[in-house]
Design a protein around this motif. Structure first.
Motif, PDB file in Angstrom:
ATOM      1  N   ARG A 170      14.338 -53.313  22.083  1.00  0.00           N
ATOM      2  CA  ARG A 170      14.139 -52.440  20.922  1.00  0.00           C
ATOM      3  C   ARG A 170      15.287 -51.441  20.781  1.00  0.00           C
ATOM      4  O   ARG A 170      16.031 -51.180  21.731  1.00  0.00           O
ATOM      5  CB  ARG A 170      12.817 -51.669  21.041  1.00  0.00           C
ATOM      6  N   GLY A 171      15.382 -50.850  19.582  1.00  0.00           N
ATOM      7  CA  GLY A 171      16.413 -49.851  19.326  1.00  0.00           C
ATOM      8  C   GLY A 171      16.081 -48.517  19.975  1.00  0.00           C
ATOM      9  O   GLY A 171      14.963 -48.272  20.447  1.00  0.00           O
ATOM     10  N   ALA A 172      17.073 -47.627  19.985  1.00  0.00           N
ATOM     11  CA  ALA A 172      16.927 -46.345  20.663  1.00  0.00           C
ATOM     12  C   ALA A 172      15.799 -45.503  20.059  1.00  0.00           C
ATOM     13  O   ALA A 172      15.040 -44.846  20.782  1.00  0.00           O
ATOM     14  CB  ALA A 172      18.245 -45.579  20.623  1.00  0.00           C
ATOM     15  N   ASP A 173      15.682 -45.491  18.730  1.00  0.00           N
ATOM     16  CA  ASP A 173      14.637 -44.698  18.090  1.00  0.00           C
ATOM     17  C   ASP A 173      13.248 -45.210  18.469  1.00  0.00           C
ATOM     18  O   ASP A 173      12.341 -44.421  18.738  1.00  0.00           O
ATOM     19  CB  ASP A 173      14.801 -44.725  16.566  1.00  0.00           C
ATOM     20  N   TYR A 174      13.093 -46.545  18.482  1.00  0.00           N
ATOM     21  CA  TYR A 174      11.811 -47.137  18.893  1.00  0.00           C
ATOM     22  C   TYR A 174      11.479 -46.709  20.318  1.00  0.00           C
ATOM     23  O   TYR A 174      10.360 -46.286  20.622  1.00  0.00           O
ATOM     24  CB  TYR A 174      11.897 -48.657  18.794  1.00  0.00           C
ATOM     25  N   ARG A 175      12.448 -46.835  21.215  1.00  0.00           N
ATOM     26  CA  ARG A 175      12.198 -46.524  22.627  1.00  0.00           C
ATOM     27  C   ARG A 175      11.749 -45.081  22.818  1.00  0.00           C
ATOM     28  O   ARG A 175      10.803 -44.809  23.561  1.00  0.00           O
ATOM     29  CB  ARG A 175      13.462 -46.771  23.446  1.00  0.00           C
ATOM     30  N   ARG A 176      12.445 -44.175  22.149  1.00  0.00           N
ATOM     31  CA  ARG A 176      12.086 -42.763  22.313  1.00  0.00           C
ATOM     32  C   ARG A 176      10.668 -42.489  21.827  1.00  0.00           C
ATOM     33  O   ARG A 176       9.896 -41.795  22.493  1.00  0.00           O
ATOM     34  CB  ARG A 176      13.087 -41.869  21.565  1.00  0.00           C
ATOM     35  N   GLU A 177      10.291 -43.028  20.650  1.00  0.00           N
ATOM     36  CA  GLU A 177       8.956 -42.779  20.113  1.00  0.00           C
ATOM     37  C   GLU A 177       7.896 -43.505  20.947  1.00  0.00           C
ATOM     38  O   GLU A 177       6.818 -42.955  21.201  1.00  0.00           O
ATOM     39  CB  GLU A 177       8.894 -43.241  18.653  1.00  0.00           C
ATOM     40  N   ASP A 216       7.599 -52.978  15.099  1.00  0.00           N
ATOM     41  CA  ASP A 216       7.512 -51.584  14.671  1.00  0.00           C
ATOM     42  C   ASP A 216       6.666 -50.810  15.669  1.00  0.00           C
ATOM     43  O   ASP A 216       5.627 -51.288  16.124  1.00  0.00           O
ATOM     44  CB  ASP A 216       6.882 -51.509  13.276  1.00  0.00           C
ATOM     45  N   ARG A 221       7.322 -41.477  24.048  1.00  0.00           N
ATOM     46  CA  ARG A 221       6.547 -40.261  23.773  1.00  0.00           C
ATOM     47  C   ARG A 221       5.067 -40.589  23.593  1.00  0.00           C
ATOM     48  O   ARG A 221       4.199 -39.915  24.180  1.00  0.00           O
ATOM     49  CB  ARG A 221       7.084 -39.578  22.511  1.00  0.00           C
TER      50      ARG A 221
END
Length: 545
Positions: free
Chosen positions: A290-297, A241, A300
């Motif tokens: 990791r998934g796309a949402d994890y990578r973006r956050e 996470d 950031r």
């Protein structure tokens, strides 16, 4: 210096009953007994073992109470509410301790024989409020052991004051150390309470901020068990996470602030450099999984934190950590994850293409503002050279190798030969070394070789009876005409990264699976015989069911 901390006259003697060992536990009934027994087994130097049960819902409390009835030196504290972290139960144990010295132990780890004696003898000899020894990460169920921060513990030493030894910030563990309890109480040093991940970062920075003398011993004093296949990972190992990374950043930010506020600018600077060389590389290495949402956050959060770093802190980091940070700061969105993963590996590999902005080596044509600064000055052995390795398995087992130039540095050294060594991961046992000559391609930007892989000797008598495959890692040494040697792991490539069943005159059947590790390096899993084939087939059928 406080009289209680002065070394005793004459030869160091280890008086009995001076140490309190605080063991914390939550829902760990199967393992906590081994931890407590390892503390009690340290002998007369341990005055008491204080076990703090953080409101477990399994049999942990009963296990501890049963042990306390057997061992008079064991006291159990039962918390009525779960704290959500490791800091609060450790603080409870620290407040309850009565020994002159205190050390901490987690319920799934153990103290090796002689750990307390080694630490206590050094503490009394040198009069230091803090004494540290070697921690070993033991990968389970295999016997593989990896020393934690081994460079700090190669030989006995006394660091006074710690501000003159910035390398100390690299060891953020609290469990491989013996603390003078009066020192902690006098300086108000405690762990962060509640649900605070990486609480040992903050505790360690509070210790360093108080500027104690620190003695180190080369003895192994703590065994950190790493159970990656466990149903529930420990707080620090559960990185799935993005909240884990956010917590790590916050703990690191807090640690740096504590050191800076105490006037230890050099230690704060070293802590940030350590973040680039260790923390950042560790998480970048896993980012492609990791998934796309994890990578973006994650991207950031990391950019926001790195934006506060000074240029001098980036320059103090090793080239891979520094270049990773520069790419992150230059791009608002995740980019080049495969190349970043390979560079973050240990040892790092910089994959092609190799772009330039004029004469300057840069990350890519798209990120021409990210200069690969310091590349020209790197020693040959530190170059992040890419060595592609394609396994070809069949009647003959081959390894096709290709060494890539790196902005002229490899070409200038003149590669002439390559040695590939296999090493069993579980215990580091070396296997055979395969040697081949390197031939340049017409462009002079790559050098190729092919070597036979003799896999049969890798299976020992004990391995023949093992159902599970045995992992082997591969490393390479490139010998150059100028006398330099380039070293690195092999970059796994080609269609041969799959399971193979090979006939073997020695073993009957040999199962081989070349694969890419998380960091992209080539590794092998080997097993022999029908039993191993049945084991693998059963697991495969089980997954389908």
């Amino acid at each position: 210096m406080n009289e209680a901390h002065e070394p005793p006259p004459g030869p160091a003697v280890t008086p009995p009953a001076q140490v309190s060992v605080v063991v914390i536990a939550y829902n760990d009934a199967a393992l906590v007994g081994e931890a407590v027994r390892s503390a009690l087994a340290q002998g007369d130097a341990v005055a008491e073992v204080i076990a703090v049960d953080d409101a477990s819902t399994d049999r942990t409390a009963r296990v501890l109470d049963d042990l306390a009835r057997e061992h008079g030196r064991l006291r159990v504290i039962h918390r009525t509410d779960n704290s959500g972290g490791c800091g609060t139960p450790r603080n409870d144990g620290l407040r309850a301790a009565t020994g002159r010295f205190v050390m901490f132990l987690d319920s799934d780890d153990v103290l090796p024989e002689g750990a307390v004696d080694a630490l206590l003898a050094a503490a009394l000899r040198h009069g230091t409020p803090v004494t540290a020894g070697l921690c070993v990460r033991r990968e389970l169920p295999g016997p593989r052991e990896v020393p934690w921060q081994p460079g700090l513990y190669r030989e006995p030493a006394v660091h006074t004051p710690p501000a003159g030894h910035p390398e100390l910030v690299g060891d953020t563990l609290c469990v491989n150390k013996l603390y003078d309890r009066a020192f902690l109480l006098d300086h108000g040093i405690v762990f962060p309470d509640g649900r605070f991940t990486y609480e040992d970062f903050v505790f360690t920075s509070r210790v360093l901020a108080a500027a104690p003398g620190i003695a180190v011993v080369p003895d192994q004093v703590y065994i950190w068990h790493v159970r990656r296949s466990a149903a529930k990972q420990s707080i620090s190992l559960d990185r799935r996470d993005v909240a884990n990374w956010e917590a790590r950043i916050e703990a690191h930010r807090t640690s740096v602030r504590i050191l800076a506020d105490a006037g230890h600018k050099g230690l704060a600077h070293a802590a940030r450099t350590k973040f680039l060389d260790h923390d950042l590389r560790m998480y970048v290495r896993e980012l492609h999984t990791r998934g796309a949402d994890y990578r973006r956050e994650w991207w950031r959060l990391t950019r926001a934190y790195l934006a506060g770093f000074e240029e001098s802190e980036l320059l103090a980091a090793t080239a891979p950590g520094r270049w990773l940070a520069r790419v992150l700061l230059a791009s608002e969105a995740p980019v080049d994850l495969v190349r970043l993963t390979q560079l973050a590996a240990r040892p790092g590999r910089l994959l092609p293409p190799y772009a330039r902005d004029g004469e300057r080596p840069v990350w890519s044509d798209e990120l021409a503002g990210v200069e690969l600064d310091g590349l020209a000055e790197l020693p040959a052995g530190d170059l992040p050279v890419t060595i592609d390795a394609e396994p070809v398995l069949g009647t003959r087992c081959l390894l096709r190798l290709r060494v890539h130039d790196l902005y002229g540095r490899v070409a200038a050294a003149g590669p002439v030969g390559i040695d590939v060594e296999l090493r069993r991961r579980a215990d580091g046992r070396p296997g055979p070394v395969h040697t081949a000559s390197l031939a340049p391609d017409p462009s002079g930007t790559t050098w190729a070789a092919e070597t036979a892989l003799d896999l049969g000797p890798l299976i020992e008598r004990g391995d023949r009876n093992a159902a599970a495959p045995v992992p082997w890692d591969l490393t390479a040494r490139v010998r150059c005409a100028d006398g330099s040697v380039l070293e690195g792991a092999l970059h796994a490539t080609g269609p041969g990264l799959r399971r193979h069943a090979l006939p073997s005159g020695r073993h009957g059947l040999l199962l081989v699976q070349p694969y890419a590790t998380t960091g992209g390096a080539l590794a092998l899993r080997l097993a022999s015989g029908v039993r191993a084939a049945w084991h693998i087939a059963s697991r495969k059928l089980g997954r389908k069911a």
